[in-house]
Scaffold this motif. Structure first.
Motif, PDB file in Angstrom:
ATOM      1  N   GLY A  10       0.820  -1.205   0.000  1.00  0.00           N
ATOM      2  CA  GLY A  10       0.000   0.000   0.000  1.00  0.00           C
ATOM      3  C   GLY A  10       0.850   1.249   0.000  1.00  0.00           C
ATOM      4  N   ARG A  11       0.247   2.350   0.390  1.00  0.00           N
ATOM      5  CA  ARG A  11       0.960   3.622   0.400  1.00  0.00           C
ATOM      6  C   ARG A  11       0.982   4.193   1.812  1.00  0.00           C
ATOM      7  N   LYS A  12       1.542   5.379   1.955  1.00  0.00           N
ATOM      8  CA  LYS A  12       1.608   6.008   3.268  1.00  0.00           C
ATOM      9  C   LYS A  12       0.208   6.224   3.830  1.00  0.00           C
ATOM     10  N   GLN A  13       0.053   5.958   5.103  1.00  0.00           N
ATOM     11  CA  GLN A  13      -1.203   6.132   5.823  1.00  0.00           C
ATOM     12  C   GLN A  13      -2.330   5.244   5.292  1.00  0.00           C
ATOM     13  N   ARG A  14      -2.026   4.296   4.421  1.00  0.00           N
ATOM     14  CA  ARG A  14      -3.053   3.425   3.832  1.00  0.00           C
ATOM     15  C   ARG A  14      -2.463   2.031   3.641  1.00  0.00           C
ATOM     16  N   ALA A  15      -2.092   1.416   4.741  1.00  0.00           N
ATOM     17  CA  ALA A  15      -1.419   0.121   4.689  1.00  0.00           C
ATOM     18  C   ALA A  15      -2.405  -1.006   4.396  1.00  0.00           C
ATOM     19  N   VAL A  16      -1.963  -1.935   3.577  1.00  0.00           N
ATOM     20  CA  VAL A  16      -2.660  -3.182   3.304  1.00  0.00           C
ATOM     21  C   VAL A  16      -1.616  -4.270   3.501  1.00  0.00           C
TER      22      VAL A  16
END
Length: 79
Positions: A10-16
């Motif tokens: 994912g990306r920063k502040q939006r983890a998967v």
């Protein structure tokens, strides 16, 4: 030794997180043996390949605490 553990995507502040079967000698973002599911903590979505997870567990794989908790919510473990 093989473990079932999480790999951050994912990306920063939006983890998967992907749930992987991986050799303990490899780092967290290293080469995996198999992808057996994913977990999105923000939307609380989980997808698990139950047959692959059970196959690795029968072969002696050990889940990490977080992977165990996610699998337990899905009904793999009855503890």
């Amino acid at each position: 030794m093989v473990k079932l553990r999480l790999k951050r995507c994912g990306r920063k502040q939006r983890a998967v997180y992907r749930i992987l079967a991986i050799d303990v000698r490899y780092r967290r973002e290293g080469r995996d043996l198999s992808k057996v599911g994913f977990y999105d903590p923000i939307t609380n979505q989980t997808f698990l390949n139950l047959s692959a997870i059970l196959d690795f567990l029968k072969k002696g794989a050990q889940p990490t605490r977080t992977a165990h908790d996610i699998s337990k919510k899905a009904g793999i473990f009855t503890e």
